[in-house]
Motif scaffolding. Structure first.
Motif, PDB file in Angstrom:
ATOM      1  N   TRP A   1      10.385   4.582  -6.259  1.00  0.00           N
ATOM      2  CA  TRP A   1       9.529   4.148  -7.369  1.00  0.00           C
ATOM      3  C   TRP A   1       8.650   3.018  -6.853  1.00  0.00           C
ATOM      4  O   TRP A   1       9.133   2.057  -6.258  1.00  0.00           O
ATOM      5  N   VAL A   2       7.361   3.132  -7.062  1.00  0.00           N
ATOM      6  CA  VAL A   2       6.438   2.061  -6.697  1.00  0.00           C
ATOM      7  C   VAL A   2       5.629   1.705  -7.929  1.00  0.00           C
ATOM      8  O   VAL A   2       5.119   2.577  -8.636  1.00  0.00           O
ATOM      9  N   ALA A   3       5.573   0.405  -8.229  1.00  0.00           N
ATOM     10  CA  ALA A   3       4.888  -0.085  -9.429  1.00  0.00           C
ATOM     11  C   ALA A   3       3.973  -1.231  -9.035  1.00  0.00           C
ATOM     12  O   ALA A   3       4.339  -2.061  -8.191  1.00  0.00           O
ATOM     13  N   GLY A   4       2.782  -1.286  -9.644  1.00  0.00           N
ATOM     14  CA  GLY A   4       1.844  -2.319  -9.249  1.00  0.00           C
ATOM     15  C   GLY A   4       0.910  -2.741 -10.355  1.00  0.00           C
ATOM     16  O   GLY A   4       0.712  -2.022 -11.345  1.00  0.00           O
ATOM     17  N   ILE A   5       0.335  -3.909 -10.176  1.00  0.00           N
ATOM     18  CA  ILE A   5      -0.680  -4.463 -11.058  1.00  0.00           C
ATOM     19  C   ILE A   5      -1.908  -4.758 -10.215  1.00  0.00           C
ATOM     20  O   ILE A   5      -1.808  -5.312  -9.120  1.00  0.00           O
ATOM     21  N   SER A   6      -3.101  -4.405 -10.702  1.00  0.00           N
ATOM     22  CA  SER A   6      -4.365  -4.753 -10.075  1.00  0.00           C
ATOM     23  C   SER A   6      -4.434  -4.213  -8.646  1.00  0.00           C
ATOM     24  O   SER A   6      -4.287  -3.010  -8.439  1.00  0.00           O
ATOM     25  N   ILE A   7      -4.629  -5.064  -7.627  1.00  0.00           N
ATOM     26  CA  ILE A   7      -4.673  -4.553  -6.260  1.00  0.00           C
ATOM     27  C   ILE A   7      -3.336  -3.926  -5.898  1.00  0.00           C
ATOM     28  O   ILE A   7      -3.275  -2.986  -5.081  1.00  0.00           O
ATOM     29  N   GLY A   8      -2.256  -4.405  -6.513  1.00  0.00           N
ATOM     30  CA  GLY A   8      -0.953  -3.779  -6.303  1.00  0.00           C
ATOM     31  C   GLY A   8      -0.920  -2.349  -6.802  1.00  0.00           C
ATOM     32  O   GLY A   8      -0.235  -1.496  -6.230  1.00  0.00           O
ATOM     33  N   ALA A   9      -1.664  -2.062  -7.884  1.00  0.00           N
ATOM     34  CA  ALA A   9      -1.745  -0.692  -8.383  1.00  0.00           C
ATOM     35  C   ALA A   9      -2.485   0.203  -7.401  1.00  0.00           C
ATOM     36  O   ALA A   9      -2.126   1.381  -7.214  1.00  0.00           O
ATOM     37  N   ILE A  10      -3.530  -0.325  -6.765  1.00  0.00           N
ATOM     38  CA  ILE A  10      -4.275   0.457  -5.774  1.00  0.00           C
ATOM     39  C   ILE A  10      -3.384   0.762  -4.576  1.00  0.00           C
ATOM     40  O   ILE A  10      -3.291   1.921  -4.115  1.00  0.00           O
ATOM     41  N   ASN A  11      -2.690  -0.252  -4.062  1.00  0.00           N
ATOM     42  CA  ASN A  11      -1.772  -0.006  -2.945  1.00  0.00           C
ATOM     43  C   ASN A  11      -0.672   0.964  -3.340  1.00  0.00           C
ATOM     44  O   ASN A  11      -0.274   1.823  -2.547  1.00  0.00           O
ATOM     45  N   ALA A  12      -0.176   0.838  -4.573  1.00  0.00           N
ATOM     46  CA  ALA A  12       0.874   1.744  -5.043  1.00  0.00           C
ATOM     47  C   ALA A  12       0.378   3.184  -5.078  1.00  0.00           C
ATOM     48  O   ALA A  12       1.094   4.118  -4.686  1.00  0.00           O
TER      49      ALA A  12
END
Length: 395
Positions: free
Chosen positions: A58-69
């Motif tokens: 499971w990978v979860a992200g916000i903002s740039i974290g969402a793009i990397n995810a």
């Protein structure tokens, strides 16, 4: 003089960061905070994790974290690091017609600070290639209420980049769970677009990073969304409180450090304010989760000792719905900025700085994984183990 036993000593570091076998957890989760140009740090962390055969479920992200995810979930395992590199090299190209902004062997914090500020000014003027471009004419010349009047930059290039580098059919096939957080502009409510409940498209990922006033809100099914970091810049609570609860090894990768020094001037004050705001108090959230998990463990141990009349009461039933004996390792990897980076560090997209961020993430993850306790099931009464390289094992 007291003899020091083997059990008193800190566990010996492993020679390699590569795990011999999958750790004894039901789920490996990767949690990626937002932070713009700092996000290359997460690419380095993921490179180390995949080398260690610790690819997440499971990978979860916000903002740039969402793009990397999305780049991770939307590619086969053997291509994920390469696609992350493709993205970060694409967005850190110097503006057309400009060279590499000075020599690569710049020494001293003052000189690096000057070069970084020049690079950040270039981002403000020209945007970041394959990511966002400035609006012409500027937004204050556009009619009120139009999409163009709501932001300084267009994210149209990002949509094309995501479509090129991410296989959204793979994401929606569900082999790896993906969650990205955004905020509904009208209601102010936080929402997670999750592969268990949504069909994920590039717009969902872009919505998670639509930070105003730089970027416009992203419209999805008639609703407009801004960057999830406005409310919470980390998906930690979303993952830890999900049901069904599972034994979880969670790698929380933060780009903003909640702890820092007292600022000395206005520039440092602005930097420190941004760090506190976007760190989302990850440690405090972890401490609060640990308290709740201790209560869940306590009742799980107590319920079998209750007499039948109490065990069947509504109150016991309510507590039983929360009781569990699951265990959690929360491994915190936090980017620690150099003094010269300053308040523009999240929009300084130069290639030199991108490489520095990537190397820092890789280094921190490798040294973290050399600590054997990171991959062991916790034996504490609350079933929660936390680790931060900076405070528990800096080599």
């Amino acid at each position: 003089m007291r003899t020091v036993s083997k059990s008193d000593k800190a566990p010996a570091h492993r020679k390699s960061h590569v795990a011999a076998e999958r750790p004894p957890f039901e789920r490996i989760a990767l949690l990626l905070q937002g932070g713009g140009a700092l996000g290359a740090y997460q690419g380095g962390v993921y490179q180390a994790l995949t080398e260690a055969r610790l690819d997440p479920d499971w990978v979860a992200g916000i903002s740039i974290g969402a793009i990397n995810a999305a780049l991770i979930a939307g590619n086969p395992q053997e291509h994920r690091v390469a696609r992350l590199r493709d993205f970060w090299e694409d967005v850190s190209k110097p503006p057309s017609g400009l060279s590499h902004l000075g020599p690569t062997d710049i020494k001293g914090e003052f000189a690096r600070g000057v070069v970084n500020r020049v690079a950040a000014a270039g981002t403000l003027l020209f945007g970041a290639p394959n990511f966002f471009t400035p609006r012409l004419p500027p937004p204050f010349l556009e009619p009120p209420g139009s999409p163009e009047a709501l932001s300084y930059y267009s994210t149209a290039p990002l949509k094309a980049t995501l479509e090129r580098l991410v296989d959204f059919d793979r994401i929606n096939a569900g082999d790896m769970r993906l969650s990205v957080g955004a905020v509904n502009v009208r209601s102010g409510n936080f929402v997670y677009f999750d592969t268990t409940t949504h069909h994920i498209t590039p717009l969902h990922v872009i919505a998670s990073g639509s930070l105003p006033p730089g970027f416009p809100p992203t419209e999805i099914e008639g609703e407009s969304y801004w960057d999830g970091g406005i409310v919470s810049n980390t998906p930690l609570q979303w993952v830890l409180e999900s049901r069904p609860r599972l034994d979880t090894l969670a790698f929380q990768v933060d780009l903003w450090n909640a702890r820092g020094e007292m600022p000395r001037d206005l520039a440092e004050a602005a930097t420190r304010e941004k760090e506190i705001r976007f760190s989302s108090r990850t440690r405090a959230a972890t401490d609060e989760f640990r308290k709740r998990q201790a209560l869940r463990h306590a009742f799980a141990h107590l319920r079998d000792k209750l007499p039948p009349e109490l065990r069947q009461s509504p109150e016991a039933g309510l507590l039983a719905s929360e009781a569990d004996e699951k265990v959690f390792n929360i491994i915190q990897l936090i980017y620690r900025a150099r003094n010269y980076e300053g308040t523009s560090k999240d929009f300084e997209f130069s290639r030199r700085t991108m490489e520095e961020h990537w190397r820092s993430g890789y280094h921190d993850a490798v040294h973290t994984l050399r600590h054997p306790e990171v991959l062991r099931r916790p034996t504490t009464p609350d079933g929660v183990f936390t680790f931060d390289l900076a405070t528990q094992g800096r080599e």
